[in-house]
Structures are given as C-alpha cells and as structure tokens.
Design a protein around this motif. Structure first.
Motif, short mmCIF file in Angstrom:
data_model
loop_
_atom_site.label_atom_id
_atom_site.label_comp_id
_atom_site.label_asym_id
_atom_site.label_seq_id
_atom_site.Cartn_x
_atom_site.Cartn_y
_atom_site.Cartn_z
N UNK A 5 -20.25 86.57 -6.20
CA UNK A 5 -20.87 87.37 -5.23
C UNK A 5 -20.89 88.86 -5.60
N UNK A 6 -20.01 89.33 -6.59
CA UNK A 6 -20.22 90.45 -7.10
C UNK A 6 -21.14 90.84 -8.05
N UNK A 7 -21.36 89.73 -8.90
CA UNK A 7 -22.56 89.53 -9.89
C UNK A 7 -23.99 89.54 -9.31
N UNK A 8 -23.87 88.85 -8.44
CA UNK A 8 -25.27 88.45 -7.70
C UNK A 8 -25.51 89.62 -6.42
N UNK A 9 -24.67 90.05 -5.89
CA UNK A 9 -24.85 91.03 -4.67
C UNK A 9 -24.79 92.35 -4.99
N UNK A 10 -23.95 92.70 -5.97
CA UNK A 10 -23.84 94.10 -6.04
C UNK A 10 -24.54 94.74 -7.29
N UNK A 11 -24.88 95.70 -7.31
CA UNK A 11 -25.56 96.27 -8.73
C UNK A 11 -24.32 96.88 -9.69
N UNK A 12 -24.76 96.41 -10.82
CA UNK A 12 -24.01 97.28 -11.70
C UNK A 12 -22.55 96.23 -12.23
N UNK A 13 -22.51 94.99 -11.88
CA UNK A 13 -21.25 94.21 -12.34
C UNK A 13 -21.80 92.99 -13.13
N UNK A 14 -21.12 92.96 -14.44
CA UNK A 14 -21.59 92.03 -15.23
C UNK A 14 -20.16 90.95 -15.52
N UNK A 15 -20.54 89.82 -15.30
CA UNK A 15 -19.39 88.76 -15.20
C UNK A 15 -19.81 87.94 -16.51
N UNK A 16 -19.04 88.18 -17.51
CA UNK A 16 -19.40 87.27 -18.76
C UNK A 16 -19.05 86.03 -18.69
N UNK A 17 -18.34 85.33 -17.79
CA UNK A 17 -18.29 83.89 -17.97
C UNK A 17 -19.46 83.32 -17.28
N UNK A 18 -20.62 84.09 -16.47
CA UNK A 18 -21.72 83.46 -15.94
C UNK A 18 -22.83 83.64 -16.84
#
Ligand code: SF4
Lengths: 224, 619
Positions: free
Chosen positions: B195-208
C-alpha cells in the motif's frame, strides 16, 4: 560588574560529560538565560566562567560551584529562575549568590562512594576503616607526570559500612589547589586493599558510584 | 543508555557522553499515547549524526504527530561495539533506551555511500535480521532515505522500503498509514509495503521490482512484479518551502559535534547545474525562504540554543537573491550578541566587499572557494561558471579585509580533463599568492597561505556525467603527483583525497542490486566506519568483491551507452534523462549552459507545482 556564584548539581547522564563539555553547556545556558553576562575581551569573546573543582567523568555531584560576572547589579533571584529555565534536566540549579570568598579558600570535599562486588568480603567495612593505618601507595598523576605517592596525606576522613553486601564509604579528601585528590584513587585503594578488582563490568556486575556531597573550607565549614 | 545500569561500561569507552542521552531538547513521550515508534538511525558517530540538518528536520516533523514518537540512534564507536557484543547489550535508542528491535519502524538516513557498512552493523547490534526477506511480522520495517536513496540499489537487499526525495511530509504520511492499518487489522508487512508503494507518493519498495541482466552485465529489464505498482517512483518535494516545518528548538548536544551552530536553510535546489553535482539536480526545483521567515527562525533558534554562530546553509548561498537583505537584517542583532555569521558555500563570482564586511566577524582567518577545475576550458565543460578574474577578485577582497589564508577546492579526473587542466591547479594557486602581494592594505604581519584540496571525481546518478567513466586509481595518483611536483612555493599546501576510497564510492554510487552480496561479505569481514580513514581497508573491499564474484571495474571503468538502462531509472526526480544527456554532450564540447536565473533550460523539474523559482521565472 558583579561577581555571582552558582551552586548546582550534576547527576545521571550528565555525570558522563567531560569538563570541556560542561563548560560549553554552561556557556550556552548563560547566553540563553539572558542575564547580562560579562564576556571576556579579545578576538573570541565568551562568557567569563570559572569552576570551583574538577570532577572526574562518571562521578555525580550535588555540590558544584561556578563563578560568573554580570554587568551592573546582580538580581540573584532572577538569575536563579532564568538559569533553572534553561538548564538541562539533570542539572539542578540550587543557589545563586554574590560570593564573599574566593575558590582558593576551598580545603576539602566530601564524597559518598558505593562499591558493589560479587566477592565483597564480610569484614570489608572493618578493613576499610583501618585502611589508613598503613601506607596507601598509588601511582598518581601529578602536574609533572606520574609519581608514586602515599595518598593517606590527602585523606582527612574515611569510614565505611556494609549494607546488603555493598560497601558504602564516606570520605573527606583534600581539595585545595595544591593537594586535590580525585576520589577515583580512593576507589582504587579500597578495591586493592580488599582484593576485589573490577573484573565484570556488565550490568549488575562489579561497579561503583561516586557522589560529591559537600565542599568545605579549612575550618571544615561548608564553603560558600 | 542508562548511565547507572551501564556505568562500568561507560567508564571504559571513549567519549561516553555519546551514549548517555538526556540532552536538552530531546523529545520524550508517554508510550501509552504512542501508536508508531520510529528509531531514526544515523549510520555514523554521534558527533556526525547530531550535526545533520536533515535529521533534525525529520525528527521534529515526525514528533509533531502526537501518536508518533521518533527517537535517535547512532553507530556506537568501535570500542563500544566491542563491549556491546561482549555483554550482549542490544543497540538502543537514545531517548527511551529501548532496543531498536522493539520499534515499529527503523529508519536509516543514507548520506554517503561509505556509511553503508555501518547500516549492517547497526542491524546486527539491534538484533534485526540483515536481509529484508528474512524479516518476520514482529520485526520492524526498515526504511532508508537521504541523498543516497536516489540509487541505493547496492543496499536493496537490506531495506524493506526507501523514501525518495524530501521526507518531512512523506514520513508522517507513512506513519499514518501504519497506524491506520494496525488499527483496522489489515496490517501485515507485505500489505503495508504494497500500500505504501501503490497509494503514497515517493516510496520505493525494491522487492516489488524484478531485475534481469543481459550477457554484457548491463540491465536488460527492470519491471514491477505487479501492474498496480508504479513503473517509476516520483521523488517527493516540499512545495511550500517558505512555510514548511523547520525545527527551531533542536536537541542540544553536551559533547562537541561537528556542526555546533545555528543552521538556516535558505533555499533548496540550485540554479547552477554544475555537471558533476548530484545535489544540484536532485533538489530541483529551486525554492527559497523569505527573509522574514529566515529572520524569525534565526531569532527563535538563538533563544533556544545560545549558539554563537549562524551558518547560512544551502548549495550556493550567494545565489540567494535576498542575501544582502538577509545578512543586513541578521547583523542588526548578531553583532551585539557576539554571534558570527558564516556562509560556507560562497561563489567567487558573486563575492562582494559588502558580503565580506558582514562575515569579517567570523573567527577563522581564511576563506574557501571552489573553482573545481584548473582551466577555463574545463570549468566550461563542467558548467562551473566561475572565471579566473572572479576568483582573483574574490581573494583580493578577502586579502584587503585582512584575511591571509585561502582554501581552494578542486576535483581531478573530471571528464575531458587533460594534463594542461591539471597543471592549471597549481598555476591558479600561484596567481592567488601573487594577488596577495598586489593587494594594498593586506595584512602584512602574516604571510599568505593557499591550501589546494583535490577530490577525486565520482560520476553520480542523475547528473550529466552519469554515463562517464571514472579514471583508474593509478591515473588519479599520477595526476595528484603532477600537481605536487608543480608546486614550487612553500606557501602553497596540497591535500588530496585517497583514490582508493573514491573508487569504492564510485562503485557504490552507480551500483546495482548485485552488490548486495559484496555488502554482506563486507559485514562478515568486520567492516564498519569506512568513511573514517583509519577504518577503511581497500584490501577488505577487494576481498569482498572477489568472494562475491563481482568485478568492480564494471561499475567505474566503463563509458555507458546513451540508451543503457540504469538501476536508478526506476526513480523519477523531475530532471529528465534527455536533459542530462544533452548536458553531457555540451560538456564534451566544453560548452557551458545558462543558469536558471538567466533562463530556464527545461530540465524537467517544472513538473513540480508550488511557488518555485522555476515558476517565478517563467512568469
Ligand atoms: S525547470 Fe528550468 S528553472 Fe527550474 S530548475 Fe529546471 S532548468 Fe532551472
């Protein structure tokens, strides 16, 4: 310009800051307190600030003093409340007054020392009470390096009692400019005397604490 | 660290005041009121970490949320690390003394590549599994941010998530999402990160993201694992910079730290666009604060700290249009309170007598300028629009004002650099000495002293030089020697950076995920405090590369093709790859570009809204 003396305590985490750190911390408190502090002249002006006695890192004190100068008359009540407002949590400003004596009249300081050791001997207190009957020779730092010295000449009083296996010492040590004894030497001498060197520094292991309780003049009265 | 409980240990380590906490200004909250606990880790010593303005801002911004408690953590010095391992003492936060493994979120600010090994040491001392994929539901979420997060791929294995860009608004949003998901029972590590990666701006989740490599070792594809995951992560920018949160009651360290003074952040971004400078690109668009706001912040900070120095930080401070007005306003009360003003990033071309007069109260007897390159040709190529006359004029003003020491910063190994450019460095220093003797009213009591410092050029992501090769270590050493051999004046001193360190920095700066193995290996080999000369070991890095089967030259000694997919292409900083490439071409032709105030070059940063300089200039 009026000289002003401030009495304060330095406990808890604050006991681990060095003398230089304390100077810096107090200088900033003085600036924030906005009490018309007198500055040294020169290229790099800073508040004029003199501490009564050194205190080793790790030792606490409820009896510390420093002198400052303020411009004009001193409103000690106001200075006290302003300093209290600006001091960090573990520095308690105890008193502010215009001094009548100089730091060179200081002769002694008193300390409470507690020593914990897993092998504390049962007769530890008695042995400490007779410790000064024979020479206590330690290597002591002096102005010109290190020297062997019998520290008994610096110890005016030394008594101990054992409570729940821990040793509680009260001692009066000389503290004039020429003969200042760091209480760490007493801890060292006692541990040596009882054969309980510190070998487990983990929490709950062998440890000790030092608290400076009073500063005295030559007559044994509280120095003010 | 509890000074009573750990007293015996604190007596055996250097500078114990680093660990005891209790400083004035630290934030203490009641755990009962707190729903999200952050351990904000600075992966270097207390003295360095306490000096960082970014950390001060984020500490304050997070603690402004009543149900969030942010605490500070630093890397314990090596002597303390030894004690902690020996006695099983976990790494804990300054304020509460609680182990960081008990926190909800453990954040690391990545300020320079050489602190990466400290991150792994801190995870280990904190009892947190090293790799993100080894962490369970009860482990904290490990987040990274700061300038290196623009390409922290070498650390991708160890972080659950990265915050990209400015964090003062983004991090509280992440905390709110965490609190919300915990409250409505939807929290799991996976769900939260998604949700952080898809709903908030500016967050990068490397495992995705899945990365595949081609035969030549370059990236063949870099794709999200799920179509809902954004293909590119847009960096966060504080649009209303003038009104943005700024802490005016910072934590007051007891012990001496590196920057122990009032720091005013005058603006963000830079109008210049020097082609080697990452900060100048990634902090765009350019935004500034009003004189009114800055003066209010300065006064509040003075009342709260008692500091005797105000430093105007920002990339090139004299580019601030109101620098004259600001310094006039400040001087009205700083002089009488014996506060000195310092401007650490002066540009030689806008240095004036008026500015000099205002900072003459500064205690140091010297000034610093950064010509960066020895000849006009190379300065044009790197777009450092400073002319020799500007530098000589600036030192003339400084000498007139009684200064006798000048520091000159350069870079060697810049793309297109020739021996002629290198020899320009000692030649310029000699001209500065000559200028001293030409200056009427110089301080005749002291002989002049010019200190040359050369850094080794490191190609950085998001700069026009991101395609460029780094010269070899041997070549760096040869050019350093060339400079040293051509100094014939004892009044000129020469310092240079170790090329071994710069080589490793260059590998990590443009590194990819495969370097994770090297980092793990470095940790296993006992690496820590690589940013400190006495702890850096080139041999250890070599051993780690070998055992991970990685050729470091792949990352440094290679001119990239214009179309190569970079590990950091997944990040969108506003400034476009197209613009950067055109700037690289201009560099090769030794052609400077105009600065933003002379006219917008269309770098791409205009996509951000708000009252930015870019917008003002476009009218
Ligand atoms: S958009 Fe234009 S004015 Fe703004 S930073 Fe880029 S080049 Fe400069």
């Amino acid at each position: 310009m009026t000289p002003v003396r401030v009495a304060f305590s330095k406990t808890g985490s604050l006991s681990f800051i060095s003398h230089l750190d304390l100077m810096r911390t107090v200088s900033r408190i003085l600036v924030r307190a906005d009490i018309g502090i007198y500055y040294t002249e020169g290229f790099n002006p800073h508040p004029k600030l003199v501490f009564a006695l050194p205190l080793s890192v790790g030792a606490e004190s409820v009896s510390e003093l420093f002198d400052i100068k303020v411009e004009g008359e001193a409103d000690c009540g106001l200075i006290l409340s302003r300093l209290r407002r600006e001091a960090p949590p573990e520095m308690e400003i105890r008193d502010v007054y215009v001094p009548s004596r100089k730091f060179r009249d200081i002769a002694f300081a008193e300390y409470d020392i507690a020593i914990h050791h897993k092998d504390m001997p049962e007769d530890g207190a008695e042995r400490v009470n007779t410790l000064t009957d024979s020479p206590l020779v330690l290597t002591k730092k002096t102005k010109s390096g290190e020297a062997e010295c019998d520290i008994r000449e610096y110890i005016a009083a030394l008594t101990a009692e054992l409570r729940e296996g821990d040793l509680y010492i009260k001692t009066r040590l000389s503290a004039d400019a020429e003969h200042y004894l760091n209480p760490e030497y007493v801890v060292l001498a006692v541990r040596r005397g009882l054969g309980i060197e510190e070998d487990d520094i983990a929490p709950g292991g062998d440890t000790y604490s030092i608290m400076r309780t009073r500063i005295l003049d030559g007559a044994g009265e509280d120095f003010r | 660290m509890d000074s009573k409980k750990y007293g015996s240990i604190l007596r055996t380590v250097s500078k114990p005041a680093r660990y005891t906490g209790g400083e004035r200004g630290q934030v203490i909250k009641d755990k009962a009121d707190v729903l999200c606990r952050w351990a904000f880790c600075f992966p270097d010593s207390y003295e360095i970490g306490m000096s960082n303005l970014g950390v001060r801002i984020l500490y304050g911004a997070l603690n402004s949320e009543p149900d969030v408690w942010c605490e500070r953590v630093y890397t314990p010095w090596v002597d303390m690390q030894e004690r902690m391992r020996e006695y099983g003492i976990p790494l804990s936060a300054h304020e509460s003394g609680d182990p960081i493994s008990e926190f909800d979120i453990v954040a690391f600010t990545l300020q320079y590549e050489m602190c990466y090994t400290n991150v792994l040491v801190m995870l280990e001392l904190g009892g947190i599994p090293e790799r993100a994929d080894e962490r369970g539901e009860d482990d904290p979420i490990v987040i990274g941010g700061g300038p290196c997060a623009y390409n922290a791929e070498p650390m991708a294995d160890f972080f659950d998530i990265f915050s990209i860009g400015e964090g003062e608004e983004a991090l509280p949003e992440l905390a709110r999402l965490y609190i919300k998901m915990k409250a409505d029972g939807t929290y799991s590590r996976r769900a939260f990160l998604f949700r952080a990666a898809t709903e908030l701006d500016g967050f990068y989740v490397p495992s995705l993201y899945r990365v595949e490599y081609g035969e030549d070792g370059t990236i063949a594809s870099f794709e999200p694992v799920d179509e809902r995951v954004p293909r590119r992560v847009i960096k966060r920018v504080v649009e209303d910079f003038d009104h943005a949160y700024f802490p005016t009651a910072p934590v007051m360290p007891y012990t001496e730290v590196v920057h122990d003074r009032i720091m005013l952040e005058v603006f963000r971004g830079c109008i210049r666009g020097c082609r080697f400078c990452q900060a100048g690109m990634v902090y765009r668009p350019v935004r500034d604060r009003s004189v009114e706001t800055l003066c209010r912040q300065a006064e509040e900070m003075y009342k709260n700290t008692g500091y005797d120095e105000i430093s105007l930080t920002s990339l090139a401070i004299d580019d601030y249009t109101c620098v004259g007005e600001l310094t006039d306003e400040l001087i009205k009360w700083t002089n009488e309170n014996k506060i000195s003003l310092s401007l650490p990033s002066l540009r030689a071309d806008s240095f004036t007598r008026e500015l000099m007069a205002k900072i003459s109260g500064v205690r140091s007897s010297g000034l610093t300028f950064a010509p960066e390159a020895g000849t006009q040709r190379l300065r044009d190529a790197i777009n450092k629009n400073v002319r020799e006359e500007d530098i000589l004029n600036a030192v003339h003003i400084a000498f007139e004002a009684g200064k006798s020491q000048v520091k000159l910063y350069f870079m060697i190994g810049l793309p297109t650099e020739t021996d002629e450019d290198v020899l320009g460095i000692p030649a310029l220093a000699a001209k500065v000495i000559e200028e001293y003797y030409k200056t009427e009213g110089r301080n005749k009591k002291r002989p002049p002293q010019v200190t040359i410092s050369t850094a080794c050029f490191i190609p950085k992501p998001f700069t026009p030089f991101q395609w460029a090769e780094q010269i070899s270590k041997e070549e760096f050493v040869r050019r350093q020697k060339l400079i040293a051999d051509n100094i014939h004046d004892r009044r000129i001193k020469y310092n240079f950076h170790d090329s071994e360190v710069s080589f490793i920095e260059a590998v990590l700066a443009r590194g990819d995920r495969r370097l994770g193995k090297v980092m793990s290996e470095m940790h296993r080999l006992g690496a820590c405090f690589d940013a400190w000369d006495e702890h850096f070991s080139a041999e250890r890095w070599q051993a780690a590369f070998e055992s991970a089967g990685i050729d470091p030259d792949f990352y440094t000694r290679r001119e990239r093709a214009p179309g190569e997919i970079f590990p950091w292409d997944v990040i969108d900083v506003g400034v476009t790859k197209k613009f950067l490439l055109s700037e690289y071409e201009a560099a090769k032709a030794s052609r400077p570009s105009k600065n933003c105030r002379e006219g917008c070059s269309g770098c791409g940063a205009l996509v951000y809204g708000g009252d930015t300089l870019c917008r003002k200039m476009r009218g």
